[in-house]
Structures are given as C-alpha cells and as structure tokens.
Design a protein around this motif. Structure first.
Motif, PDB file in Angstrom:
ATOM      1  N   ILE A  68       0.910  -1.377  -0.072  1.00 24.00           N
ATOM      2  CA  ILE A  68      -0.162   0.197  -0.117  1.00 24.00           C
ATOM      3  C   ILE A  68       1.047   1.177  -0.144  1.00 24.00           C
ATOM      4  O   ILE A  68       1.848   1.522   0.842  1.00 24.00           O
ATOM      5  N   PRO A  69       0.839   2.122  -0.928  1.00 25.09           N
ATOM      6  CA  PRO A  69       1.480   3.323  -1.081  1.00 25.09           C
ATOM      7  C   PRO A  69       1.577   4.188   0.139  1.00 25.09           C
ATOM      8  O   PRO A  69       0.276   4.318   0.700  1.00 25.09           O
ATOM      9  N   GLU A  70       2.549   4.554   0.718  1.00 23.09           N
ATOM     10  CA  GLU A  70       2.331   5.502   1.892  1.00 23.09           C
ATOM     11  C   GLU A  70       1.662   6.817   1.471  1.00 23.09           C
ATOM     12  O   GLU A  70       1.978   7.344   0.473  1.00 23.09           O
ATOM     13  N   ALA A  71       0.831   7.377   2.432  1.00 21.89           N
ATOM     14  CA  ALA A  71       0.296   8.586   2.023  1.00 21.89           C
ATOM     15  C   ALA A  71       1.160   9.808   1.857  1.00 21.89           C
ATOM     16  O   ALA A  71       2.158   9.770   2.586  1.00 21.89           O
ATOM     17  N   PRO A  72       1.183  10.720   0.762  1.00 21.75           N
ATOM     18  CA  PRO A  72       2.304  11.535   0.573  1.00 21.75           C
ATOM     19  C   PRO A  72       2.361  12.570   1.891  1.00 21.75           C
ATOM     20  O   PRO A  72       1.376  12.817   2.144  1.00 21.75           O
ATOM     21  N   GLN A  73       3.540  12.587   1.944  1.00 18.70           N
ATOM     22  CA  GLN A  73       3.734  13.503   3.504  1.00 18.70           C
ATOM     23  C   GLN A  73       4.098  14.957   2.794  1.00 18.70           C
ATOM     24  O   GLN A  73       4.489  15.224   1.798  1.00 18.70           O
ATOM     25  N   SER A  74       3.493  15.780   3.611  1.00 20.08           N
ATOM     26  CA  SER A  74       3.539  17.315   3.041  1.00 20.08           C
ATOM     27  C   SER A  74       5.108  17.735   3.249  1.00 20.08           C
ATOM     28  O   SER A  74       5.774  17.194   4.080  1.00 20.08           O
ATOM     29  N   ARG A  75       5.569  18.648   2.541  1.00 22.71           N
ATOM     30  CA  ARG A  75       6.826  19.319   2.653  1.00 22.71           C
ATOM     31  C   ARG A  75       7.237  19.770   4.080  1.00 22.71           C
ATOM     32  O   ARG A  75       8.331  19.618   4.338  1.00 22.71           O
ATOM     33  N   ARG A  76       6.052  20.142   4.398  1.00 26.46           N
ATOM     34  CA  ARG A  76       6.368  21.024   5.932  1.00 26.46           C
ATOM     35  C   ARG A  76       7.001  19.896   6.775  1.00 26.46           C
ATOM     36  O   ARG A  76       7.609  20.346   7.617  1.00 26.46           O
ATOM     37  N   ARG A  77       6.325  18.732   6.722  1.00 27.33           N
ATOM     38  CA  ARG A  77       6.846  17.813   7.693  1.00 27.33           C
ATOM     39  C   ARG A  77       8.446  17.419   7.177  1.00 27.33           C
ATOM     40  O   ARG A  77       9.106  16.718   8.156  1.00 27.33           O
ATOM     41  N   LEU A  78       8.669  17.169   5.875  1.00 25.90           N
ATOM     42  CA  LEU A  78       9.821  16.392   5.744  1.00 25.90           C
ATOM     43  C   LEU A  78      10.912  17.504   5.916  1.00 25.90           C
ATOM     44  O   LEU A  78      11.913  16.827   5.956  1.00 25.90           O
ATOM     45  N   VAL A  79      10.934  18.473   5.495  1.00 27.08           N
ATOM     46  CA  VAL A  79      11.924  19.445   5.603  1.00 27.08           C
ATOM     47  C   VAL A  79      12.827  19.327   6.864  1.00 27.08           C
ATOM     48  O   VAL A  79      13.977  19.149   6.995  1.00 27.08           O
ATOM     49  N   PRO A  80      12.084  19.629   8.222  1.00 26.41           N
ATOM     50  CA  PRO A  80      12.406  19.528   9.246  1.00 26.41           C
ATOM     51  C   PRO A  80      13.331  18.280   9.763  1.00 26.41           C
ATOM     52  O   PRO A  80      14.322  18.497  10.214  1.00 26.41           O
ATOM     53  N   ARG A  81      12.549  17.236   9.052  1.00 24.05           N
ATOM     54  CA  ARG A  81      13.273  15.991   9.468  1.00 24.05           C
ATOM     55  C   ARG A  81      14.775  15.851   8.737  1.00 24.05           C
ATOM     56  O   ARG A  81      15.643  15.429   9.395  1.00 24.05           O
ATOM     57  N   ARG A  82      14.824  16.114   7.516  1.00 25.00           N
ATOM     58  CA  ARG A  82      15.896  16.206   6.950  1.00 25.00           C
ATOM     59  C   ARG A  82      16.984  17.213   7.477  1.00 25.00           C
ATOM     60  O   ARG A  82      18.235  16.984   7.933  1.00 25.00           O
ATOM     61  N   ARG A  83      16.445  18.393   8.068  1.00 23.76           N
ATOM     62  CA  ARG A  83      17.305  19.365   8.601  1.00 23.76           C
ATOM     63  C   ARG A  83      17.618  18.620  10.040  1.00 23.76           C
ATOM     64  O   ARG A  83      19.003  18.654  10.405  1.00 23.76           O
ATOM     65  N   ARG A  84      16.918  17.985  10.696  1.00 24.40           N
ATOM     66  CA  ARG A  84      17.399  17.514  11.746  1.00 24.40           C
ATOM     67  C   ARG A  84      18.283  16.529  11.923  1.00 24.40           C
ATOM     68  O   ARG A  84      19.474  16.375  12.487  1.00 24.40           O
ATOM     69  N   ALA A  85      18.137  15.611  10.549  1.00 27.15           N
ATOM     70  CA  ALA A  85      19.299  14.796  10.600  1.00 27.15           C
ATOM     71  C   ALA A  85      20.694  15.194   9.973  1.00 27.15           C
ATOM     72  O   ALA A  85      21.838  14.667  10.511  1.00 27.15           O
ATOM     73  N   TYR A  86      20.695  16.425   9.516  1.00 29.21           N
ATOM     74  CA  TYR A  86      21.891  17.280   9.042  1.00 29.21           C
ATOM     75  C   TYR A  86      22.390  17.477  10.280  1.00 29.21           C
ATOM     76  O   TYR A  86      23.614  17.504  10.634  1.00 29.21           O
ATOM     77  N   ILE A  87      21.617  18.080  11.177  1.00 28.67           N
ATOM     78  CA  ILE A  87      22.239  18.749  12.405  1.00 28.67           C
ATOM     79  C   ILE A  87      22.861  17.600  13.231  1.00 28.67           C
ATOM     80  O   ILE A  87      23.844  17.505  13.927  1.00 28.67           O
ATOM     81  N   THR A  88      22.096  16.295  13.521  1.00 24.63           N
ATOM     82  CA  THR A  88      22.595  15.118  14.054  1.00 24.63           C
ATOM     83  C   THR A  88      23.928  14.809  13.622  1.00 24.63           C
ATOM     84  O   THR A  88      24.795  14.316  14.089  1.00 24.63           O
ATOM     85  N   LEU A  89      23.998  14.803  12.210  1.00 27.60           N
ATOM     86  CA  LEU A  89      25.125  14.335  11.509  1.00 27.60           C
ATOM     87  C   LEU A  89      26.424  15.040  11.739  1.00 27.60           C
ATOM     88  O   LEU A  89      27.582  14.637  12.153  1.00 27.60           O
ATOM     89  N   GLY A  90      26.129  16.467  11.703  1.00 25.37           N
ATOM     90  CA  GLY A  90      27.094  17.418  12.194  1.00 25.37           C
ATOM     91  C   GLY A  90      27.761  17.378  13.438  1.00 25.37           C
ATOM     92  O   GLY A  90      29.009  17.172  13.738  1.00 25.37           O
ATOM     93  N   VAL A  91      26.901  17.366  14.473  1.00 24.67           N
ATOM     94  CA  VAL A  91      26.983  17.057  15.746  1.00 24.67           C
ATOM     95  C   VAL A  91      27.740  15.892  15.928  1.00 24.67           C
ATOM     96  O   VAL A  91      28.913  15.939  16.574  1.00 24.67           O
ATOM     97  N   SER A  92      27.196  14.878  15.545  1.00 24.18           N
ATOM     98  CA  SER A  92      28.066  13.334  16.048  1.00 24.18           C
ATOM     99  C   SER A  92      29.461  13.290  15.325  1.00 24.18           C
ATOM    100  O   SER A  92      30.396  12.864  15.648  1.00 24.18           O
ATOM    101  N   ALA A  93      29.393  13.921  14.090  1.00 20.68           N
ATOM    102  CA  ALA A  93      30.897  13.973  13.164  1.00 20.68           C
ATOM    103  C   ALA A  93      31.704  14.713  14.153  1.00 20.68           C
ATOM    104  O   ALA A  93      32.751  14.390  14.028  1.00 20.68           O
ATOM    105  N   THR A  94      31.232  15.984  14.398  1.00 22.45           N
ATOM    106  CA  THR A  94      32.484  16.490  15.408  1.00 22.45           C
ATOM    107  C   THR A  94      32.925  15.887  16.530  1.00 22.45           C
ATOM    108  O   THR A  94      34.070  16.016  16.856  1.00 22.45           O
ATOM    109  N   LEU A  95      31.674  15.656  17.047  1.00 18.26           N
ATOM    110  CA  LEU A  95      32.031  14.884  18.397  1.00 18.26           C
ATOM    111  C   LEU A  95      32.956  13.664  18.084  1.00 18.26           C
ATOM    112  O   LEU A  95      33.892  13.522  19.091  1.00 18.26           O
ATOM    113  N   PHE A  96      32.856  13.006  17.205  1.00 21.71           N
ATOM    114  CA  PHE A  96      33.415  11.677  16.781  1.00 21.71           C
ATOM    115  C   PHE A  96      35.041  12.175  16.507  1.00 21.71           C
ATOM    116  O   PHE A  96      35.973  11.357  16.965  1.00 21.71           O
ATOM    117  N   LEU A  97      35.286  13.225  15.845  1.00 23.62           N
ATOM    118  CA  LEU A  97      36.628  13.537  15.538  1.00 23.62           C
ATOM    119  C   LEU A  97      37.263  13.905  16.759  1.00 23.62           C
ATOM    120  O   LEU A  97      38.437  13.874  16.949  1.00 23.62           O
TER     121      LEU A  97
END
Lengths: 293, 308
Positions: A8-37
């Motif tokens: 069953i195709p997933e209901a299309p999500q609005s852009r409003r929800r998608l964008v913050p999620r991606r941004r949050r992933a970028y922030i997590t990536l940045g923070v964890s990469a810095t901490l790791f280094l």
C-alpha cells in the motif's frame, strides 16, 4: 518472504513535515561527526595532552591507608587503586577500543560486501555455501565464541581484530546479499550483461556502488557494536591486557573500589556510552539522509 | 508445510555438524598438550605417553574426529580438566539458574519495551516518544557489565534494596537486578522495533476499515494492530536466544550468578578448554534449535506465508 498482499503506497507527506526531518538529520550528522572527530583526536594525541604517564604508579597517588585519592590539584580526577592518574588513563583508554573497532569494522565490511555481492549475484551453489556459512557463524553465542577463540590464540590487538572481523562480516554479507537480489533484476544489470560485461566488472562497477550506502551505515553500526564487544571482552579479562589503559579493563579493575571512589567506575563507563552513542548516531543520521524520500 | 519443516530440520542438523566440526578444530588447534596438563609438570615422559594413549590423543586426526562425533551423539562432551567431571553434567547442573535469568531478562524486555514501543507509536513525536527514543538510544550504547555495576552500586550498595549479587531465596529478589541488566538493552531494541512495526501497520487499509466500521481505538489496537506486531515479536524473542547466551557470560560474571556463563568464565581463567568449548556448543545448539522453531512456526503465525 513474499506475501500476496499488494504493497500500500504511503500517504504522501507534506513538505512541511519532510524538511525539518532532513534538517534534523543534518544537525545530528554534524554534531555526531564533530564529536567523533574530537574523540578520535583525544585518543590520537593522548600522549601529548595527558598530564601524566598513564602507567606510572605515583607514590603520592594513594592515601596513607592505601586507597585511591580523590580529586587534587595534581590529579584532577583522582587516582585509581594503584595510584595511577585517572585522567591520563581516561585520555589513553579509548585507544585500544577505537583501533580495534575501526579496523575490525573495515575488514568485516570488505569481506561482507565481497561475499554478499557474490552470493546475491551468482546465486546457485555459491549462494548456498556462503549463506549457509553465514547462518552457521551466526549460530555461535557471540561473546562466548570470541572468548573461546581468544583463549586459544591468546589475546593481542591483532588477534582481537581478526576474530571480531571474522564474526561480524556475516551481518554485512546478509544485508548486501538481500539488496543485490533485488538489484540483480533491474534493467541496468541486464543492459550491462548484454554489452558483455564480465561478472567481476559487473559486481565491482555496477552492483557494489549501489549497495555502498547500506554498507557504510552497516560498518559504522558494526563499529559501535564492536566497541561494546571489545570493552566486554576486556572486562572479562580476555581483551586488552593490563597495564594498558582501556576503558573496559579500567572498570573491571576498579570494580571493587566503587564504594571508595565511584568515579573510577562512572568515568570510563560514560566514556564508552558517549563514544558508542556518537558512532551510532553518525550511522543513523547518515542512513536517514540517504533514505530515498 | 511438513516438507518445509523437514527441509529446515535437515539444514539445522547440517549446521550442527559444521558447528561441531569447528569446535573440534578449535580444540585441536590448541597450543599445549592436554596430556601434559593433566599429568602435571613433574610427570615422567612415560606417564605423559600413557595418558596421551588413554585420552586417544595418539590416534590419527580422522579417528579422533570420528570418536569426537561418536561421543557427542552419546551426549559426551568430554571431561572438565579442572573438575574431572563430565562437561555436560556440569553444564546441566548450572543451566536452571541461567534459564531463570534468561526468562527474567525476557520479562524485563517485554515489561519495558512493549508498552513504551506501542505508546510512542500512537503518540508519535509526543513527549513520551521523544523521551523513550533518547532513553533507548542510551540504553543500547551502554555496555551490559557497566549497567550491572551501576545498578549494583546505586540500588544494592547505596540504597541496600537488593542483595549485592549471588543467588539465594527469595529468588525473585536475587534475580531482579541481573534480569534487569540482561533485559534493558533488549527492551530498548524492542521499543524501537515495536514502534516502527506499529507505525508500519497503522496506515494500512484494514486498520482504516476497522475504524470505519466504528470500533473503538482501543479495539482497533488490541484486535487488529497487535496480532501483526506480535508475530514480529515472537520471532524476535526466538532469535534473542543467541543474544541471551552471549549476554549471560557478562551478566553472570558481574552478579556472581551461578549459571553456565559464570562457570564458563571460571573455566576460561583455569584454561579448562573442554568446559569452555562444551558451553559454546551448548549455546550454539540452543540457538540452532531456536532458529528452527522460529522458522517452523513462522508459517503458523502468519497465514499469508503459509499460502506460498
């Protein structure tokens, strides 16, 4: 396992929800990469930044009754039960586990992607042999199996890396095989076959690049798991050997002193938790970004 | 269906044979001479040779392998070097304590993981969801032995609510902290697994149908969503057998819990190879059995797979 139920195709999500999620992933990536280094830098430059030699037994490092010291000007985090500087040992203590988990994860990924791609692409008896072997290796109780082998070959950093890689490639191989099985049916593979691509070239140039993201995520998560396994083995006394500073070993050695100075247990434990969480988040946020929207 | 189970059974037996062969190879690769170990450092060469013959170590490799298999079929896992007793007997004597610990670990996994997983899926992005996501992230990153030591330090040493390890009556009291230690990582994993399973199931059409015919949200959840989730859960518990067999060594060592894990750890310190390898084989055997059972009942749990 295929089922008769159509997806069953997933209901299309609005852009409003998608964008913050991606941004949050970028922030997590940045923070964890810095901490790791930062963690890696501390481990690499430990000899330069540690205030004392981590193995030195300071005569003034114990109380008159022979107990570890609390925090003093000379020893900011106090000393352990042998009168060694706790801070210096903490700074050094990530080195064995980081080295072992990094190398073991790289080796297991290389073996895993090679055998997993071969099993998925060729199928037939090659697949049967590899998949069977993966299943069998996965049937061993992991810690106990590693312990038994270490007992036989003696615990050294090289042996630990080889043994752990020899166990962990199975997880990568299984994932890669599953992905290759679906990739194999796609048109670009038929096209490559049609123009006379050799199986080797097809695997290396066409299949492996497509499973690379999965393998990268998997190898980062493997690294986190190996880090935990290594500290467990050291805790059990079959990993890194004393007097080498190692977080797992430090906890094992100070276990009887938690009544005197709980910090001896808490600091190395927190160091392990923070490192493993950082590495896990590094992998998870990378996966979140690469997931096809 | 029966054909499927029989094929599985054949493969499981094959897996066991390979596992046993690996175990044999490990024992054989061992540096040092078991006969010399048993005879002691001051024994004469003649004595060592005699013991070697008694143990059958002078026979060719394939004969030793054959004997090894023959003994295994007769449930003979060898003799412990340290205790001089049959290995299987030693393991079976300690197994009830380990089984109890494993069960208590599963109970903790479910008590913590199941409600948290379901609730964080229903109230997605809510306070509980965010809190339990962070908590399970941390729980997965914690080494088991450290969790155990911290629990011991806070709840047993400082607050003195629980015994400082060991085994005694009431058993529930003694198994509380070891079980929690064993289960906490799994609980975190279940929270994530169940959350994502519920989120997979909720948007499906049959859930919408159930809602449309006027069922309460509670009934939709219990009667329509949960059965799907439980299928995943039961297979996962089966596969956890391996996780537990590995986890018990560490947890039993931390708490001085007298099970097969602690025994294996003591055996490691004493270089008692038959007992260590015996425990590995015992663990591997259970994992193969658990995998077989899971594979076999999978079809019974999910009728859609049976149709295939």
């Amino acid at each position: 396992m295929s089922t008769a139920i159509p997806e069953i195709p997933e209901a299309p999500q609005s852009r409003r929800r998608l964008v913050p999620r991606r941004r949050r992933a970028y922030i997590t990536l940045g923070v964890s990469a810095t901490l790791f280094l930062l963690i890696v830098a501390v481990a690499v430059f430990a000899p330069a930044i540690a205030p004392h030699n981590p193995d030195r037994l300071f005569p003034n490092g114990l109380t008159p009754s022979g107990n570890p010291l609390g925090s003093t000007a000379e020893f900011p985090l106090g000393t352990d039960q042998f009168g060694r500087d706790e801070l210096s040992r903490l700074l050094w203590g990530g080195r064995p586990a980081l080295l072992i988990s990094t190398l073991a994860s790289v080796f297991s990924s290389v073996v895993g992607i090679t055998l997993g791609t071969a099993a998925g692409y060729f199928g037939g008896w090659i697949d049967t042999v590899i998949s069977r072997f993966v299943n069998i290796l996965m049937s061993f109780p992991l810690t106990l199996f590693a312990v038994a082998i270490v007992l036989i070959v003696s615990p050294s950093v090289t042996n630990l890396i080889v043994i752990i890689a020899a166990i962990y490639w199975t997880y990568t191989a299984r994932l890669v095989r599953a992905e290759v099985l679906t990739l194999r049916e796609q048109e670009f593979i038929s096209a490559a076959q049609a123009i006379g691509c050799s199986p080797w070239r097809l695997m290396v140039r066409h299949l492996m690049p497509n499973v690379l993201d999965t393998v990268i995520v998997r190898s980062v998560l493997t690294m986190a798991q190996v880090f935990l396994l290594e500290s467990g083995l050291s805790y059990l006394g079959v990993g890194v050997q004393p007097p080498t500073p190692d977080w797992g070993l430090m906890i094992a050695q100070s276990q009887n002193y938690y009544g005197v100075d709980p910090g001896l247990i808490i600091y190395p434990g927190l160091a392990i938790v923070i490192t493993v969480m950082t590495v896990t988040q590094l992998g998870e946020s990378y996966r979140a970004l690469k997931r096809r929207a | 269906m029966i054909r499927h189970i029989l094929t599985r059974l054949m493969w499981s037996l094959f897996d066991l044979l390979v596992i046993v062969t690996i175990a044999f190879a490990l024992t054989y690769l061992l540096p040092g001479d078991p006969a010399r170990t048993i005879a002691g450092p001051h024994a004469s060469v003649a004595d060592v040779l005699r013991i070697r013959r008694q143990l059958g170590l002078d026979a060719p490799l394939y004969v030793q392998y054959g004997r090894y298999l023959w003994n295994l079929v007769h449930l003979n896992l060898g003799i412990s070097i340290e205790f001089g007793t049959p290995v299987l007997g030693d393991i079976l004597a300690k197994f009830p304590a380990t089984a109890l610990l494993a069960i208590s670990g599963v109970v903790w996994e479910l008590i913590l993981g199941l409600p948290l997983g379901v609730m964080s899926a229903i109230r997605r992005e809510g306070v509980l969801d965010k809190m339990s996501s962070v908590a399970s992230m941390a729980a997965i990153a914690m080494p088991q032995f450290w969790v155990g030591i911290i629990l011991l330090f806070v709840l047993a040493f400082k607050l003195q609510w629980f015994p400082l390890g060991g085994y005694g009556t009431p058993v529930f009291w003694y198994s509380f902290l070891p079980g929690l230690t064993l289960g906490i990582g799994g609980a975190a994993y279940y929270q994530q697994l169940i959350r994502s399973r519920v989120l997979d199931v909720l948007p499906q059409q049959y859930v919408a149908t159930a809602r449309a015919k006027g069922l309460s949200e509670r009934q939709v959840l219990l009667r329509h969503v949960m059965p799907q989730v439980l299928t995943t859960l039961i297979t996962q518990i089966g596969m956890d057998a391996g996780y537990f067999m590995a986890g018990v060594v560490v947890v039993e060592t931390v708490f001085g819990w007298p099970g097969i894990g602690l025994q294996a750890w003591t055996a490691i310190k004493a270089l008692d190879v038959p007992l260590v390898i015996g425990t590995v084989l015992f663990g591997a055997f259970w994992i193969v059995v658990a995998n077989f059972v899971v594979d076999s009942i999978y079809g019974l749990l999910d009728p859609r797979i049976r149709l295939r």
